[in-house]
Design a protein around this motif. Structure first.
Motif, PDB file in Angstrom:
ATOM      1  N   SER A 162     -20.440  22.573   0.292  1.00 15.45           N
ATOM      2  CA  SER A 162     -20.872  21.232  -0.121  1.00 15.45           C
ATOM      3  C   SER A 162     -22.160  21.349  -0.919  1.00 15.45           C
ATOM      4  O   SER A 162     -22.694  22.441  -1.099  1.00 15.45           O
ATOM      5  CB  SER A 162     -21.098  20.344   1.117  1.00 15.45           C
ATOM      6  OG  SER A 162     -22.257  20.773   1.808  1.00 15.45           O
ATOM      7  N   THR A 170     -25.747  13.983   4.308  1.00 14.61           N
ATOM      8  CA  THR A 170     -24.839  12.844   4.427  1.00 14.61           C
ATOM      9  C   THR A 170     -23.576  13.265   5.153  1.00 14.61           C
ATOM     10  O   THR A 170     -23.252  14.459   5.230  1.00 14.61           O
ATOM     11  CB  THR A 170     -24.446  12.299   3.040  1.00 14.61           C
ATOM     12  OG1 THR A 170     -23.700  13.313   2.357  1.00 14.61           O
ATOM     13  CG2 THR A 170     -25.650  11.888   2.220  1.00 14.61           C
ATOM     14  N   ILE A 171     -22.871  12.274   5.660  1.00 15.18           N
ATOM     15  CA  ILE A 171     -21.601  12.533   6.337  1.00 15.18           C
ATOM     16  C   ILE A 171     -20.572  13.079   5.354  1.00 15.18           C
ATOM     17  O   ILE A 171     -19.762  13.942   5.703  1.00 15.18           O
ATOM     18  CB  ILE A 171     -21.088  11.246   7.034  1.00 15.18           C
ATOM     19  CG1 ILE A 171     -21.997  10.901   8.210  1.00 15.18           C
ATOM     20  CG2 ILE A 171     -19.656  11.395   7.505  1.00 15.18           C
ATOM     21  CD1 ILE A 171     -22.095  11.972   9.269  1.00 15.18           C
ATOM     22  N   VAL A 172     -20.592  12.625   4.133  1.00 16.21           N
ATOM     23  CA  VAL A 172     -19.660  13.117   3.121  1.00 16.21           C
ATOM     24  C   VAL A 172     -19.863  14.613   2.920  1.00 16.21           C
ATOM     25  O   VAL A 172     -18.899  15.396   2.887  1.00 16.21           O
ATOM     26  CB  VAL A 172     -19.827  12.341   1.796  1.00 16.21           C
ATOM     27  CG1 VAL A 172     -18.981  12.941   0.694  1.00 16.21           C
ATOM     28  CG2 VAL A 172     -19.485  10.873   1.998  1.00 16.21           C
ATOM     29  N   ALA A 180     -18.701  16.522   6.032  1.00 24.94           N
ATOM     30  CA  ALA A 180     -17.242  16.625   6.073  1.00 24.94           C
ATOM     31  C   ALA A 180     -16.753  17.702   5.110  1.00 24.94           C
ATOM     32  O   ALA A 180     -15.889  18.513   5.465  1.00 24.94           O
ATOM     33  CB  ALA A 180     -16.615  15.277   5.740  1.00 24.94           C
ATOM     34  N   THR A 197     -11.826  15.730   7.016  1.00 26.00           N
ATOM     35  CA  THR A 197     -11.917  14.452   6.308  1.00 26.00           C
ATOM     36  C   THR A 197     -13.123  13.683   6.821  1.00 26.00           C
ATOM     37  O   THR A 197     -13.604  13.915   7.940  1.00 26.00           O
ATOM     38  CB  THR A 197     -10.652  13.613   6.537  1.00 26.00           C
ATOM     39  OG1 THR A 197     -10.565  13.291   7.929  1.00 26.00           O
ATOM     40  CG2 THR A 197      -9.404  14.343   6.083  1.00 26.00           C
ATOM     41  N   ARG A 198     -13.590  12.786   6.005  1.00 28.80           N
ATOM     42  CA  ARG A 198     -14.709  11.929   6.421  1.00 28.80           C
ATOM     43  C   ARG A 198     -14.317  11.111   7.650  1.00 28.80           C
ATOM     44  O   ARG A 198     -15.118  10.883   8.543  1.00 28.80           O
ATOM     45  CB  ARG A 198     -15.097  11.019   5.253  1.00 28.80           C
ATOM     46  CG  ARG A 198     -16.285  10.148   5.526  1.00 28.80           C
ATOM     47  CD  ARG A 198     -16.635   9.339   4.270  1.00 28.80           C
ATOM     48  NE  ARG A 198     -17.611   8.337   4.583  1.00 28.80           N
ATOM     49  CZ  ARG A 198     -17.330   7.118   5.020  1.00 28.80           C
ATOM     50  NH1 ARG A 198     -16.083   6.754   5.201  1.00 28.80           N
ATOM     51  NH2 ARG A 198     -18.292   6.258   5.288  1.00 28.80           N
ATOM     52  N   ASN A 199     -13.060  10.688   7.682  1.00 30.95           N
ATOM     53  CA  ASN A 199     -12.581   9.907   8.823  1.00 30.95           C
ATOM     54  C   ASN A 199     -12.678  10.681  10.126  1.00 30.95           C
ATOM     55  O   ASN A 199     -12.844  10.090  11.189  1.00 30.95           O
ATOM     56  CB  ASN A 199     -11.138   9.454   8.595  1.00 30.95           C
ATOM     57  CG  ASN A 199     -11.048   8.378   7.544  1.00 30.95           C
ATOM     58  OD1 ASN A 199     -12.045   7.756   7.195  1.00 30.95           O
ATOM     59  ND2 ASN A 199      -9.856   8.163   7.025  1.00 30.95           N
ATOM     60  N   THR A 246     -16.083   9.880  11.253  1.00 35.06           N
ATOM     61  CA  THR A 246     -16.382   8.468  11.519  1.00 35.06           C
ATOM     62  C   THR A 246     -15.468   7.860  12.571  1.00 35.06           C
ATOM     63  O   THR A 246     -15.780   6.785  13.085  1.00 35.06           O
ATOM     64  CB  THR A 246     -16.275   7.642  10.222  1.00 35.06           C
ATOM     65  OG1 THR A 246     -14.965   7.768   9.698  1.00 35.06           O
ATOM     66  CG2 THR A 246     -17.308   8.087   9.202  1.00 35.06           C
ATOM     67  N   LYS A 306     -21.200  12.962  14.556  1.00 40.13           N
ATOM     68  CA  LYS A 306     -21.819  12.233  13.439  1.00 40.13           C
ATOM     69  C   LYS A 306     -23.189  11.712  13.854  1.00 40.13           C
ATOM     70  O   LYS A 306     -24.186  11.898  13.145  1.00 40.13           O
ATOM     71  CB  LYS A 306     -20.933  11.068  12.999  1.00 40.13           C
ATOM     72  CG  LYS A 306     -21.552  10.224  11.883  1.00 40.13           C
ATOM     73  CD  LYS A 306     -20.796   8.945  11.648  1.00 40.13           C
ATOM     74  CE  LYS A 306     -21.210   7.975  12.695  1.00 40.13           C
ATOM     75  NZ  LYS A 306     -21.442   6.621  12.337  1.00 40.13           N
TER      76      LYS A 306
END
Length: 139
Positions: free
Chosen positions: A26, A31-33, A36, A42-44, A47, A54
């Motif tokens: 990355s 950030t969470i993005v 991930a 996945t971001r999900n 979250t 998180k």
């Protein structure tokens, strides 16, 4: 939904890499993005399935005392907006002064116009209409 085997371990390892400043997959943003992407999930997943991880990530970012990338970006935007607001305030003050000067000029010209019209209607006007000269043909 059940988590994918090893997903939590990948997320924890990704957190350590990002917080350690050595991201591999990355951009290293806090950030969470980015987390991930770094964990290849996945971001999900962060979250919805792993809220605790998180929240732990955000808590560690906050402990560091560094603003998140989103916060830093928003702070820069706030500074730009304040500068824009100040410049617009100066411009608005100038426009207001210009309007007032134009109103005074219009009032003065209106008064002069009334005086000239009145002089034209007097029995012996001081202002005389001069004959116009014919224009030479063009072409």
């Amino acid at each position: 939904m059940s988590p994918v085997p090893g997903e939590r371990d990948r997320i924890r390892a990704a957190m350590d890499r990002i917080l350690g400043g050595v991201p591999q997959r990355s951009n290293g943003a806090l950030t969470i993005v980015a987390l991930a992407a770094e964990a290849s999930v996945t971001r999900n997943a962060l979250t919805q399935r792993h809220l605790d991880l998180k929240n732990d990530f955000y808590a560690k970012v906050k402990e560091r005392g560094q603003p998140t990338d989103a916060e830093a970006r928003l702070r820069k935007q706030v500074v730009k907006l304040k500068e824009l607001r100040q410049s617009e305030k100066v411009e608005r003050a100038q426009l207001k002064a210009d309007v007032e000067a134009l109103v005074r000029a219009v009032n003065l010209l209106t008064q002069e116009n009334r005086q000239l019209r009145k002089q034209l209607t007097d029995p012996d006007p001081v202002v005389r209409v001069l004959p116009t000269q014919p224009r030479p043909p063009t072409g």
